[in-house]
Design a protein around this motif. Structure first.
Motif, PDB file in Angstrom:
ATOM      1  N   GLY A  45      46.697  39.843  50.528  1.00 52.35           N
ATOM      2  CA  GLY A  45      46.252  40.846  51.489  1.00 52.35           C
ATOM      3  C   GLY A  45      44.788  40.603  51.798  1.00 52.35           C
ATOM      4  N   ASP A  46      43.959  41.628  51.622  1.00 53.52           N
ATOM      5  CA  ASP A  46      42.531  41.512  51.912  1.00 53.52           C
ATOM      6  C   ASP A  46      41.687  41.339  50.657  1.00 53.52           C
ATOM      7  N   ALA A  47      42.322  41.205  49.499  1.00 55.25           N
ATOM      8  CA  ALA A  47      41.572  41.143  48.252  1.00 55.25           C
ATOM      9  C   ALA A  47      41.920  39.881  47.462  1.00 55.25           C
ATOM     10  N   THR A  48      40.943  39.377  46.715  1.00 55.69           N
ATOM     11  CA  THR A  48      41.166  38.217  45.855  1.00 55.69           C
ATOM     12  C   THR A  48      41.391  38.693  44.428  1.00 55.69           C
ATOM     13  N   TRP A  49      42.540  38.319  43.860  1.00 54.03           N
ATOM     14  CA  TRP A  49      42.943  38.762  42.526  1.00 54.03           C
ATOM     15  C   TRP A  49      42.966  37.591  41.538  1.00 54.03           C
ATOM     16  N   MET A  50      42.681  37.903  40.287  1.00 57.16           N
ATOM     17  CA  MET A  50      43.000  36.960  39.222  1.00 57.16           C
ATOM     18  C   MET A  50      44.505  36.971  39.034  1.00 57.16           C
ATOM     19  N   LEU A  51      45.090  35.799  38.854  1.00 57.09           N
ATOM     20  CA  LEU A  51      46.539  35.692  38.707  1.00 57.09           C
ATOM     21  C   LEU A  51      46.982  35.608  37.248  1.00 57.09           C
TER      22      LEU A  51
END
Length: 336
Positions: free
Chosen positions: A165-171
């Protein structure tokens, strides 16, 4: 009748002989209960542990007279550490090196004995793990050499990351060891399952430039996973499969099959069911493995904190309120 009488007499004689043998058996049992310390439940190749056995003794408590031996299941050899009658300065300690990279469970055995006594034995179960992503304990993950990564400057640990989406996440679950606990209190599990943090710990655990996500961040994650509507502090049905990683741990599937859930991991969020931690007893209690993935949010609900979780049997991303002090949960950091 004569045959039956003869058989009856034979049975009486055999019983009498058995009783006599029992009466003449002079062996005794060692007192106490064998305890073995020094090794966690999960280990990795190359680790060295200093194992100590204690808790058993003769009737006169002269435990220094006991002999001790160990069976190494990796090398398949028995090592006598102390013979009966050796001086008290020779302690029953065993320096055990994890010499195998077989990702499996083994049992290390220790035995104590003394002349005229039955031996007393204890088995110590342990599982060998490998934190590496290539050929390691966690398989089935979607990460490749081209997956974007972030290296935590505090400890050098690397995390796969992705814009969802619009956010960068740690996977992957945060594994910073400045707070929290690793699964089963085993350091070797830290980089595989991440660490479990209380809510107060979780608020401060993410590295600079990253933060603990809010519940609205999780709602936006659910929208990116395909939810038609996702509100804060409310369950979101039908998106869990897009967030769940179809992974195995040491060859065993973690999210077991349920017809209600179709795992696609289309977002690459790769949630794994490592469960949660309870601090309500004398020692930490790890629960929910293979059934729950639980993540803290930065939001509160009265005296509790808001968490998001996935259950193995449902396609819903649940919202719940958990106690801040007695629950340990996973952390996924989001880029500021």
């Amino acid at each position: 009748m004569k045959i039956e009488h003869w058989l009856m007499c034979l049975a009486v004689l055999l019983a009498a002989a058995g009783c006599k043998d029992k009466e003449e058996d002079t062996s005794n049992y060692l007192s106490g209960s064998m305890k073995v310390y020094g090794m966690p439940t999960y280990v990795k190749k190359g680790d060295i542990y200093h194992i100590v056995a204690t808790g058993v003794y003769r009737d006169n408590k002269a435990d220094t007279l006991l002999g001790f031996s160990w069976y190494d299941p990796l090398k398949k050899v028995t090592d006598t550490l102390r013979k009966e009658g050796d001086p008290a300065t020779l302690k029953p300690k065993f320096d055990f090196t994890i010499s195998s990279d077989s990702l499996a469970t083994f049992v290390l055995s220790v035995s104590a004995w003394a002349d005229g006594y039955y031996a007393s034995s204890k088995g110590l179960s342990f599982t060998i793990v490998d934190p590496s992503l290539e050929g390691g304990s966690l398989t089935g993950h979607p990460f490749t050499p081209s997956t974007e990564t972030f290296t935590d400057p505090r400890d050098g640990k690397e995390y796969q990351v992705k814009k969802i989406g619009d956010a960068t996440w740690m996977l992957r679950n945060l594994a910073w060891n400045g707070a929290g606990k690793p699964y089963a209190s085993s350091q070797s599990m830290e980089e595989i399952f991440g660490r479990f943090y209380t809510w107060e710990e979780a608020k401060e655990a993410c590295p600079a430039g990253w933060r603990l996500p809010s519940d609205s961040d999780f709602a936006a994650l659910a929208t990116a996973a395909g939810a038609s509507s996702a509100k804060v502090f409310e369950d979101v049905p039908g998106v869990a499969g897009e967030l769940m990683g179809d992974v195995s741990f040491n060859g065993n599937t973690m999210w077991t099959y349920w017809p209600e859930v179709k795992i696609t991991n289309s977002t690459l969020f790769t949630a794994i069911p490592v469960g949660y931690l309870l601090y309500t007893g004398v020692s930490p209690d790890f629960d929910g493995l293979d059934n729950y993935a639980v993540f803290w949010t930065s939001d509160q609900n009265g005296e509790d904190a808001v968490a998001r979780y996935i259950n193995v049997s449902s396609g819903t991303l649940f919202a719940t309120a958990l106690d801040k002090q007695t629950i340990g949960a996973s952390v996924r950091c989001i880029k500021e």
